[in-house]
Write a protein that holds these residues in place. Structure first.
Motif, PDB file in Angstrom:
ATOM      1  N   PRO A 135       0.812  -1.228   0.000  1.00  0.00           N
ATOM      2  CA  PRO A 135       0.000   0.000   0.000  1.00  0.00           C
ATOM      3  C   PRO A 135       0.842   1.273   0.000  1.00  0.00           C
ATOM      4  N   ALA A 136       2.033   1.231   0.606  1.00  0.00           N
ATOM      5  CA  ALA A 136       2.869   2.433   0.653  1.00  0.00           C
ATOM      6  C   ALA A 136       3.324   2.869  -0.734  1.00  0.00           C
ATOM      7  N   LYS A 137       3.357   1.948  -1.692  1.00  0.00           N
ATOM      8  CA  LYS A 137       3.749   2.298  -3.057  1.00  0.00           C
ATOM      9  C   LYS A 137       2.626   2.983  -3.816  1.00  0.00           C
ATOM     10  N   LEU A 138       1.401   2.915  -3.265  1.00  0.00           N
ATOM     11  CA  LEU A 138       0.239   3.534  -3.910  1.00  0.00           C
ATOM     12  C   LEU A 138      -0.336   4.691  -3.105  1.00  0.00           C
ATOM     13  N   GLY A 139       0.283   4.983  -1.977  1.00  0.00           N
ATOM     14  CA  GLY A 139      -0.261   6.035  -1.127  1.00  0.00           C
ATOM     15  C   GLY A 139      -1.516   5.607  -0.395  1.00  0.00           C
ATOM     16  N   LEU A 140      -1.650   4.294  -0.178  1.00  0.00           N
ATOM     17  CA  LEU A 140      -2.833   3.749   0.495  1.00  0.00           C
ATOM     18  C   LEU A 140      -2.480   3.300   1.914  1.00  0.00           C
ATOM     19  N   VAL A 141      -3.474   2.800   2.618  1.00  0.00           N
ATOM     20  CA  VAL A 141      -3.305   2.357   4.002  1.00  0.00           C
ATOM     21  C   VAL A 141      -3.815   0.936   4.126  1.00  0.00           C
ATOM     22  N   TYR A 142      -3.069   0.107   4.808  1.00  0.00           N
ATOM     23  CA  TYR A 142      -3.483  -1.266   5.117  1.00  0.00           C
ATOM     24  C   TYR A 142      -4.399  -1.207   6.331  1.00  0.00           C
ATOM     25  N   GLY A 143      -5.598  -1.770   6.220  1.00  0.00           N
ATOM     26  CA  GLY A 143      -6.585  -1.685   7.291  1.00  0.00           C
ATOM     27  C   GLY A 143      -6.208  -2.491   8.524  1.00  0.00           C
ATOM     28  N   SER A 144      -6.989  -2.325   9.575  1.00  0.00           N
ATOM     29  CA  SER A 144      -6.641  -2.934  10.865  1.00  0.00           C
ATOM     30  C   SER A 144      -6.682  -4.452  10.830  1.00  0.00           C
ATOM     31  N   GLY A 145      -7.690  -5.032  10.167  1.00  0.00           N
ATOM     32  CA  GLY A 145      -7.779  -6.492  10.115  1.00  0.00           C
ATOM     33  C   GLY A 145      -6.596  -7.101   9.383  1.00  0.00           C
ATOM     34  N   ASP A 146      -6.257  -6.535   8.231  1.00  0.00           N
ATOM     35  CA  ASP A 146      -5.119  -7.024   7.461  1.00  0.00           C
ATOM     36  C   ASP A 146      -3.812  -6.821   8.230  1.00  0.00           C
ATOM     37  N   THR A 147      -3.679  -5.664   8.883  1.00  0.00           N
ATOM     38  CA  THR A 147      -2.464  -5.378   9.648  1.00  0.00           C
ATOM     39  C   THR A 147      -2.338  -6.324  10.841  1.00  0.00           C
ATOM     40  N   ARG A 148      -3.450  -6.603  11.497  1.00  0.00           N
ATOM     41  CA  ARG A 148      -3.427  -7.548  12.623  1.00  0.00           C
ATOM     42  C   ARG A 148      -2.916  -8.911  12.177  1.00  0.00           C
TER      43      ARG A 148
END
Length: 259
Positions: A135-148
């Motif tokens: 996501p950092a390559k697109l200027g996006l954010v990884y959500g909480s569920g995916d990050t967990r």
């Protein structure tokens, strides 16, 4: 669209969920995300299936989201959030599946593909597989569920490394940090999958299902001793324990019922 997410049943009480778009390196479309929960539910409803594999057709697991859809999907915040609801529905279907789900990973496992793999119980990657959360390559954010799920697999510091850089990991690094659980040669993958199917098919359905419930409680930060104790106590009155104990005493393999 059903042909792009396939459920293939096998004779050994297992089934494979195929991400079936090899000509596009299994890039995931909105419709594919939406279709996946129904295929998982189909596998759950079939008592002959004890184990589900998730796999990409054509020697590639999944290269991420379909680039062709991005202008429409990301046109507005509202459209992006609506798409994310479908993505999270697919992740939740895999993560909450009462039957074991094992990702068999060949080639690229990037972006949403890596998210799907992390939603599975176990991940087996071939030596040539590679992984990225970008996501950092697109200027996006990884959500909480995916990050967990990422943190639970690799730990907080490694998750930061992966998320902040967006870099690709080879299979050796993925294994060493816990992103995958096992690394095999491509030619070994079928035999390893068959071995898991044989072992899980021979095990107690009740035991596996109850254990997944307890693991899910702990994963969610809920140490419900009463619920865990109820599952533990109920096991001693079930048919599976009667058969398992009798088999143990008779020094023979247990023949647990399929349900």
């Amino acid at each position: 669209m059903e042909n792009l997410i396939l459920l293939q049943r096998h004779d050994n009480h297992s089934a494979t969920l195929w991400i079936n778009r090899p000509e596009k390196r299994n890039a995931l479309t909105v419709a594919m995300w939406a279709a996946l929960p129904d295929r998982v539910a189909e596998a759950v409803a079939d008592p002959e299936i004890k184990l589900v594999f998730l796999r990409g057709a054509g020697g590639v697991f999944a290269a991420g989201a379909d680039i062709a859809e991005m202008p429409e999907v990301y046109a507005t915040a509202e459209a992006a959030l609506q798409n994310d609801e479908k993505i999270q529905g697919a992740m939740k279907a895999l993560e909450d599946c009462p039957k074991p789900v094992i990702a068999l990973i060949e080639g690229a496992c990037v972006g949403g593909g890596c998210g799907l793999a992390l939603a599975c119980d176990l991940r087996i990657g071939t030596e040539d597989s590679r992984y990225g959360v970008t996501p950092a390559k697109l200027g996006l954010v990884y959500g909480s569920g995916d990050t967990r799920r990422l943190i639970q697999a690799v730990g907080l510091s490694k998750a930061k490394d992966i998320l902040f850089t967006g870099r690709l990991l080879d299979s050796a690094e993925a294994l060493s940090c816990g992103l995958i659980d096992r690394r095999v040669r491509r030619e070994e993958l079928e035999a390893v999958a068959a071995d898991y199917a044989a072992k899980i098919s021979a095990a107690s359905v009740y035991s596996i299902r109850a254990q997944k419930q307890i693991l899910a409680m702990l994963r969610g930060g809920c140490d419900d001793a009463e619920a865990s104790r109820a599952l533990f106590g109920a096991s001693f009155t079930g048919d599976d324990f009667k058969e398992g104990f009798a088999a143990f005493m008779a020094k023979r393999p247990a023949q647990f019922p399929v349900r």
